[in-house]
Design a protein around this motif. Structure first.
Motif, PDB file in Angstrom:
ATOM      1  N   ILE A  39      42.023 -57.770  20.010  1.00 17.07           N
ATOM      2  CA  ILE A  39      40.736 -57.515  19.697  1.00 17.07           C
ATOM      3  C   ILE A  39      39.969 -58.519  18.895  1.00 17.07           C
ATOM      4  N   PHE A  40      40.621 -59.500  18.298  1.00 13.58           N
ATOM      5  CA  PHE A  40      39.757 -60.413  17.403  1.00 13.58           C
ATOM      6  C   PHE A  40      39.344 -61.700  18.322  1.00 13.58           C
ATOM      7  N   ASN A 173      42.685 -44.950  13.813  1.00 15.24           N
ATOM      8  CA  ASN A 173      42.345 -44.741  14.952  1.00 15.24           C
ATOM      9  C   ASN A 173      40.836 -45.080  15.394  1.00 15.24           C
ATOM     10  N   VAL A 174      40.081 -45.762  14.124  1.00  9.33           N
ATOM     11  CA  VAL A 174      38.583 -45.861  14.276  1.00  9.33           C
ATOM     12  C   VAL A 174      38.592 -47.121  13.801  1.00  9.33           C
ATOM     13  N   ALA A 175      38.970 -47.657  12.742  1.00  3.90           N
ATOM     14  CA  ALA A 175      38.741 -49.026  12.179  1.00  3.90           C
ATOM     15  C   ALA A 175      39.822 -49.613  11.732  1.00  3.90           C
ATOM     16  N   ASP A 199      46.103 -85.431   8.891  1.00  6.87           N
ATOM     17  CA  ASP A 199      45.377 -84.585   8.123  1.00  6.87           C
ATOM     18  C   ASP A 199      45.855 -83.102   8.318  1.00  6.87           C
ATOM     19  N   ALA A 200      45.122 -82.256   7.405  1.00  7.45           N
ATOM     20  CA  ALA A 200      45.625 -80.977   7.399  1.00  7.45           C
ATOM     21  C   ALA A 200      44.332 -79.842   7.099  1.00  7.45           C
ATOM     22  N   THR A 201      44.543 -78.699   7.897  1.00  4.44           N
ATOM     23  CA  THR A 201      43.444 -77.967   7.468  1.00  4.44           C
ATOM     24  C   THR A 201      44.245 -76.446   6.970  1.00  4.44           C
ATOM     25  N   VAL A 202      43.506 -76.026   5.794  1.00  7.80           N
ATOM     26  CA  VAL A 202      44.159 -74.622   5.494  1.00  7.80           C
ATOM     27  C   VAL A 202      42.966 -73.713   5.688  1.00  7.80           C
ATOM     28  N   GLY A 203      43.062 -72.381   5.842  1.00 15.69           N
ATOM     29  CA  GLY A 203      42.114 -71.485   6.119  1.00 15.69           C
ATOM     30  C   GLY A 203      42.229 -70.102   5.693  1.00 15.69           C
ATOM     31  N   ALA A 204      41.566 -69.047   5.421  1.00 20.92           N
ATOM     32  CA  ALA A 204      41.712 -67.757   5.166  1.00 20.92           C
ATOM     33  C   ALA A 204      40.440 -67.031   5.941  1.00 20.92           C
ATOM     34  N   ALA A 205      40.978 -65.969   6.723  1.00 24.82           N
ATOM     35  CA  ALA A 205      40.043 -65.069   7.438  1.00 24.82           C
ATOM     36  C   ALA A 205      40.045 -63.763   7.279  1.00 24.82           C
ATOM     37  N   LEU A 206      38.746 -63.027   7.205  1.00 20.61           N
ATOM     38  CA  LEU A 206      38.853 -61.780   6.911  1.00 20.61           C
ATOM     39  C   LEU A 206      37.853 -60.852   8.298  1.00 20.61           C
ATOM     40  N   GLY A 207      38.678 -59.931   8.946  1.00 20.72           N
ATOM     41  CA  GLY A 207      38.051 -59.376  10.067  1.00 20.72           C
ATOM     42  C   GLY A 207      38.041 -57.969   9.844  1.00 20.72           C
ATOM     43  N   LEU A 208      36.876 -57.291  10.584  1.00 20.36           N
ATOM     44  CA  LEU A 208      36.739 -55.666  10.823  1.00 20.36           C
ATOM     45  C   LEU A 208      36.446 -55.244  12.137  1.00 20.36           C
ATOM     46  N   MET A 209      37.036 -54.366  12.702  1.00 19.77           N
ATOM     47  CA  MET A 209      36.730 -53.841  13.839  1.00 19.77           C
ATOM     48  C   MET A 209      36.683 -52.514  13.994  1.00 19.77           C
ATOM     49  N   VAL A 210      35.563 -52.018  14.276  1.00 15.08           N
ATOM     50  CA  VAL A 210      35.188 -50.545  14.604  1.00 15.08           C
ATOM     51  C   VAL A 210      35.317 -50.019  15.945  1.00 15.08           C
ATOM     52  N   LEU A 218      33.611 -52.884  17.967  1.00 17.01           N
ATOM     53  CA  LEU A 218      32.530 -53.985  17.457  1.00 17.01           C
ATOM     54  C   LEU A 218      32.992 -54.118  15.944  1.00 17.01           C
ATOM     55  N   GLY A 219      32.450 -55.721  15.632  1.00 17.81           N
ATOM     56  CA  GLY A 219      33.002 -55.923  14.313  1.00 17.81           C
ATOM     57  C   GLY A 219      32.604 -57.273  13.982  1.00 17.81           C
ATOM     58  N   GLY A 220      33.047 -58.157  13.031  1.00 21.39           N
ATOM     59  CA  GLY A 220      32.851 -59.337  12.735  1.00 21.39           C
ATOM     60  C   GLY A 220      34.141 -60.055  12.166  1.00 21.39           C
ATOM     61  N   GLU A 221      34.042 -61.280  12.121  1.00 23.61           N
ATOM     62  CA  GLU A 221      34.939 -62.276  11.359  1.00 23.61           C
ATOM     63  C   GLU A 221      34.348 -63.405  10.355  1.00 23.61           C
TER      64      GLU A 221
END
Length: 294
Positions: A39-40, A173-175, A199-210, A218-221
């Motif tokens: 879903i992401f 069952n919703v979000a 080289d190296a890349t480190v990352g952090a990500a937050l996502g929410l889907m409804v 629908l949602g965002g990251e």
């Protein structure tokens, strides 16, 4: 003045999207849980599929705009996914790239279509949301490339992205909310010059889907990255924050579509006063994922 206007428009877009999701939330329809595997857009969920499941997936990714000039990079990845045992998923893929680069400082002008390389993605789910407070999966995606994804130069590049994915249904069952933590070391050699880079890349990500209706989410990251010279995070090279919407559509019982877009809302590079890092990262990123079970 133009930058300020763009920021205002971006703020208005975020507010409008938030208002739409908030308006639709009361009408969200309950379903039999949310499968977070696909879903992401740029992130991953902790679900890995059921034993015996087989899927074909097409991932189209676009990266656009650097400091100046013209910069367009498109990748087309074709993947086959298998679930040979409980909580374990295997994915093999191949990628083609198209570049259109002109007048970008530090990059040679190129317009080419090429086969980039191969990849293997292994995922194991350690915690299932149905029996634990949250889901947790560890993923390891290894790739071998013959074309650099940024410069389009001929290279011999090897890298592995390690990702820890966590998710939880904040409204059953919703979000669903997700967190990704990643580390990607990469070794690159340029045959034409004999030079080598690490080289190296480190990352952090937050996502929410409804889930606004059955099969539609629908949602965002929001994704934050730090780039370093050296695989041991030796020297800081730059950082960037991407924010954007994501949409998921279950087209049929066997097919699905995910679309995501991200804009670099903030960035920083050593020795620069600019509020964006358009050397190590792009201004815009977009992704379209189509998958089908077989």
């Amino acid at each position: 003045m133009a930058f300020g206007l763009n920021q205002v428009r971006w703020t208005e877009t975020i507010c409008a999207a938030t208002a739409i999701v908030a308006a639709l939330l009361p009408f969200a329809v309950r379903a039999e849980g949310i499968d977070t595997e696909h879903i992401f857009g740029f992130m991953i969920g902790s679900d890995v599929g059921t034993v015996g499941e087989r899927e074909f997936q097409s991932v189209t990714t676009g990266r656009f705009a650097k400091d100046s000039g013209t910069y367009r990079a498109m990748s087309q990845q074709l993947e086959a996914e298998f679930v040979p045992m409980q909580d374990f998923r295997v994915e093999v893929g191949t990628t083609f790239m198209a570049h259109d680069i002109a007048g970008v400082p530090g990059l040679d002008d190129r317009r080419q279509l090429s086969w980039q390389g191969l990849s293997v993605d292994l995922r194991y789910r350690f915690l299932d949301r149905e029996t634990a407070p949250f889901g947790m999966t560890l993923a390891m995606e290894t790739h071998a490339d013959r074309v650099d994804e940024t410069t389009a130069a001929v290279v011999r590049s090897y890298g592995t992205e390690f990702t820890a994915a966590f998710d939880r249904e904040v409204i059953p069952n919703v979000a669903v909310a997700a967190l990704n933590l990643s580390y990607e070391p990469e070794w690159t050699r340029v045959p034409a010059t004999g030079s080598a880079e690490r080289d190296a890349t480190v990352g952090a990500a937050l996502g929410l889907m409804v889930q606004v209706r059955p099969g539609v989410l629908l949602g965002g990251e929001a994704r934050y990255f730090r780039k370093y010279d050296g695989i041991g995070l030796d020297a800081f090279a730059g950082q960037a924050l991407f924010i954007g919407p994501t949409a998921y559509f279950q087209l049929s019982e066997s097919s699905r579509l995910t679309a995501a877009w991200g804009i670099q809302a903030w960035g920083q590079r050593p020795g620069s006063n600019a509020t964006l890092d358009l050397v190590n990262f792009e201004r815009h990123q977009a992704r379209l994922v189509f998958g089908v079970n077989f």
